[in-house]
Design a protein around this motif. Structure first.
Motif, PDB file in Angstrom:
ATOM      1  N   SER A 148      46.719  37.796  33.629  1.00 22.65           N
ATOM      2  CA  SER A 148      45.613  37.915  32.672  1.00 22.65           C
ATOM      3  C   SER A 148      44.259  37.664  33.310  1.00 22.65           C
ATOM      4  N   MET A 149      44.211  37.346  34.605  1.00 21.42           N
ATOM      5  CA  MET A 149      42.944  37.044  35.271  1.00 21.42           C
ATOM      6  C   MET A 149      42.148  38.316  35.526  1.00 21.42           C
ATOM      7  N   THR A 150      40.825  38.136  35.595  1.00 17.24           N
ATOM      8  CA  THR A 150      39.981  39.218  36.084  1.00 17.24           C
ATOM      9  C   THR A 150      40.154  39.345  37.592  1.00 17.24           C
ATOM     10  N   LYS A 151      39.673  40.437  38.117  1.00 21.07           N
ATOM     11  CA  LYS A 151      39.823  40.658  39.548  1.00 21.07           C
ATOM     12  C   LYS A 151      39.124  39.566  40.362  1.00 21.07           C
ATOM     13  N   GLU A 152      37.925  39.161  39.920  1.00 16.60           N
ATOM     14  CA  GLU A 152      37.192  38.122  40.640  1.00 16.60           C
ATOM     15  C   GLU A 152      37.929  36.793  40.616  1.00 16.60           C
ATOM     16  N   GLN A 153      38.477  36.425  39.440  1.00 16.20           N
ATOM     17  CA  GLN A 153      39.216  35.168  39.350  1.00 16.20           C
ATOM     18  C   GLN A 153      40.458  35.194  40.237  1.00 16.20           C
ATOM     19  N   LEU A 154      41.180  36.324  40.251  1.00 17.48           N
ATOM     20  CA  LEU A 154      42.386  36.421  41.069  1.00 17.48           C
ATOM     21  C   LEU A 154      42.048  36.293  42.543  1.00 17.48           C
ATOM     22  N   MET A 155      41.026  37.005  43.010  1.00 17.21           N
ATOM     23  CA  MET A 155      40.664  36.955  44.422  1.00 17.21           C
ATOM     24  C   MET A 155      40.206  35.560  44.821  1.00 17.21           C
ATOM     25  N   GLN A 156      39.437  34.915  43.947  1.00 16.44           N
ATOM     26  CA  GLN A 156      38.961  33.567  44.257  1.00 16.44           C
ATOM     27  C   GLN A 156      40.137  32.601  44.374  1.00 16.44           C
ATOM     28  N   MET A 157      41.123  32.722  43.491  1.00 17.87           N
ATOM     29  CA  MET A 157      42.272  31.823  43.523  1.00 17.87           C
ATOM     30  C   MET A 157      43.153  32.093  44.738  1.00 17.87           C
ATOM     31  N   VAL A 158      43.339  33.376  45.100  1.00 16.36           N
ATOM     32  CA  VAL A 158      44.159  33.718  46.249  1.00 16.36           C
ATOM     33  C   VAL A 158      43.532  33.227  47.539  1.00 16.36           C
ATOM     34  N   VAL A 159      42.216  33.369  47.653  1.00 18.73           N
ATOM     35  CA  VAL A 159      41.529  32.992  48.883  1.00 18.73           C
ATOM     36  C   VAL A 159      41.638  31.498  49.138  1.00 18.73           C
ATOM     37  N   ASN A 160      41.542  30.690  48.097  1.00 20.96           N
ATOM     38  CA  ASN A 160      41.498  29.244  48.274  1.00 20.96           C
ATOM     39  C   ASN A 160      42.858  28.571  48.139  1.00 20.96           C
TER      40      ASN A 160
END
Length: 639
Positions: A553-565
């Motif tokens: 359900s995440m937006t693309k920005e939220q998903l990328m931020q979570m994956v990166v960190n």
């Protein structure tokens, strides 16, 4: 008193009434930054018994904000302090006293607030108060001062009612005070003045791009055609050469406006540059305009570089800009790559740098693939760059949420009593909370909500279940050890009542419980567990922000931020949840098997690429279906 932005702290506690609900609390403003509570107590205790005094300080730096609150036991003493101690010098500065009001709407309404300008330098706050006190009850009075303590030539007075303010405005406006004619009018906040839409009247004109051969007489003559000029001067250097700008002051604002419209944007004296003529602005106005301009440029740059600019640290000294670019160019188009170096010695690297990609997907692939990899002789740390404002907000939020590290101390007898609060010695300060050992997590930190673990579309495997079983087993062993310790303590207490502490069994039981969470207790001190990896510690704030949102359900920005960190293993789980949601719409019951096959056979950077490329994802799904069909046929043939 309501005041403009520069005087807002001083004006904050003003109100529209006298003693609020029989309160005995006073606001004391305009204090020297070095004034402390004991010094204020010496000043106010001569009036009557003081209940408490608090100097307000910055939460981070603990520096004084220049104001304090003094609480008396009764209202009579507070009124006497307001009448007798107002404008008293405290460490060389006259303090300003008024009633304390909690309602912010009253403080910000501006009712009864007037503005006075063209004050003589000799007029101080007390003189201004005495001048206007005949028109009504004054709640607040202030003359604006500069950093040197000199008057800026204007001030503010707030009356109890609007009628008193109107009377003071009508009777004092235009009168002489210390041989200067005063201007008195209703106060308008800075925002209202700027947005009022009324055209500003001025007489002083600033002119730049003046040719070097223009004399003062020629300069004066050019503007005298549009009205009476009181002064005109071209600014010059010490050797007499022109600096290219000057000032003209007219007697009437209409003449100044006419001259600026006629000369601005022309080549009036035949020079190569276009002449600029406009209202002469104060230094503070120019600084404010430049600040807004640079801030807009900076925000636009941050907006363009969002999710594409990477921060790399722990760089080897031999890595330069070209080597850094070459290491990351395999992941996409790089717009810039820079290794930061010492200003004085440009050949010395600071050990960190930045790489900016053209697309967020490229930056994400670079982070997942390069974080922790060897570059030169060192493993590098790679993450999305965060502006300093965001980093400060995260640090402040983390400081507020988490208690400080437990101090290492030793108790007599070698044990810590289980009921003793583990945390700050003495009474807790503001924002501090006593913590019992059972409430503490690894490193002395309080247990919090864990990051999102997934599991909606596929199982995490037997390894996670075994890990949970081991933790439950460890907790059971710790409990049994505590019970055995309690029994031994009871037996020893019957034999040697004077030599055993009554809480020793509880301490052993507590020790067994803490072993389950990775914390050990020794006879010397409370040992801290192994610290979290730096990558996990840095990623915790971002993970907690999206911990309650499933990756599907995440937006693309939220998903990328979570994956990166996130750590690599957790990042793969997050990507699996997102892929499962995409595959389920196409394959339904087989989505779980296909997702597991993709997670097993691809690395994180390839998984990120599949999320954005539906054609590539469809191809991988077909490959997985072919493998499943081949496996099914093989099993059917063997049967």
């Amino acid at each position: 008193m309501a005041a403009p932005a520069a005087a807002a702290p001083a004006a904050a506690p003003a109100a529209a009434g006298t003693t609020p609900l029989a309160s005995a609390s006073l606001y004391v403003g305009d204090l020297d930054p070095n004034v402390t509570e004991p010094q204020l107590f010496e000043v106010f205790s001569v009036v009557g018994p003081v209940a408490s005094i608090r100097v307000c300080r910055d939460a981070m730096t603990r520096r004084s904000l220049g104001y304090a609150y003094v609480n008396f036991h009764n209202v009579v003493d507070a009124e006497r302090a307001l009448d007798t101690l107002n404008y008293t010098n405290v460490k060389g500065k006259a303090c300003r006293i008024m009633w304390k009001h909690r309602d912010p709407s009253i403080r910000k309404s501006g009712q009864g607030n007037i503005f006075i300008k063209n004050l003589d330098k000799a007029v101080d706050t007390r003189t201004l108060h005495d001048t206007f006190s005949q028109f009504g009850n004054i709640l607040s009075c202030k003359v604006a001062m500069n950093e040197q303590g000199e008057s800026k030539g204007f001030g503010f007075v707030q009356f109890e009612t609007a009628e008193e303010a109107n009377e003071a405005t009508s009777k004092v406006n235009g009168m002489l005070l210390e041989e200067k004619r005063l201007f008195v009018g209703p106060f308008l906040p800075r925002g209202d003045r700027e947005n009022s839409g009324s055209e500003r009247r001025f007489t002083n004109v600033y002119v730049k791009n003046i040719p070097e051969d223009v004399t003062d007489e020629q300069f004066d003559k050019a503007f005298a055609e549009h009205g009476e000029v009181t002064s005109a001067k071209v600014m010059r250097k010490e050797d007499g050469t022109s600096r290219g700008f000057g000032f003209v002051n007219f007697k009437e604002p209409e003449a100044a406006k006419k001259a600026t419209e006629a000369i601005n944007g022309t080549k009036h004296w035949g020079g190569e540059k276009t002449v600029y003529a406009g209202r002469a602005e104060k230094e503070s106005e120019r600084k404010e305009k430049l600040k807004k301009k640079y801030e807009s440029i900076r925000m636009e740059r941050l907006k363009n570089n969002q999710l594409v600019n990477l921060y790399i640290k722990n760089l080897d000294d031999a890595i330069d800009d070209d080597k850094l670019r070459a290491s990351f160019e395999q992941f996409g188009t790089i717009t810039s790559a820079k290794v930061m170096r010492d200003k004085e010695r440009t050949d010395v690297s600071k050990g960190f740098g930045f790489v900016c990609f053209s697309a967020p997907e490229e930056a994400t692939r670079a982070v997942t693939a390069m974080n922790g990899q060897m570059l030169g002789s060192k493993p590098i740390y790679v993450a999305l760059h965060q502006p300093i404002e965001i980093r400060r907000q995260m640090q402040q939020a983390q400081t507020v949420r988490q208690p400080q590290m437990l101090p290492r101390f030793q108790m007599q007898g070698g044990m810590v009593p289980p009921q003793m609060p583990m945390g700050f010695p003495g009474r807790p300060g503001p924002g501090q909370v006593f913590m019992f050992p059972q409430q503490m997590g690894p490193g002395g930190q309080q247990f919090r909500g864990q990051p999102y673990r997934g599991g909606q579309g596929y199982q995490q495997g037997m390894g996670g279940q075994q890990g949970q079983g081991q933790r439950r087993q460890a907790g059971a062993q710790g409990y049994q050890q505590g019970q055995q310790g309690a029994q031994r303590t009871g037996q020893q207490g019957q034999q040697q009542r004077a030599g055993v502490a009554p809480n020793a069994g509880g301490a052993q039981r507590q020790q067994g419980q803490q072993k389950a969470s990775g914390v050990q207790m020794t006879g010397q001190a409370r040992n801290m567990p192994q610290q979290m990896p730096a990558q996990q510690a840095g990623a915790a704030p971002q993970q907690q922000a999206a911990s309650n949102i499933p990756p599907s359900s995440m937006t693309k920005e939220q998903l990328m931020q979570m994956v990166v960190n996130a750590p690599p293993a957790q990042a793969k789980q997050i990507l699996g949840e997102r892929l499962y949601a995409l595959i389920q719409t196409e394959q339904g019951p087989l989505a779980g098997k296909i997702t597991g096959m993709l997670l097993e056979g691809l690395d994180n950077s390839e998984l990120v690429a599949l999320i954005d490329d539906h054609a590539a994802l469809h191809g991988k799904i077909q490959e997985a279906l072919a493998a499943l069909e081949a496996h099914r046929q093989q099993q059917a043939g063997s049967a």
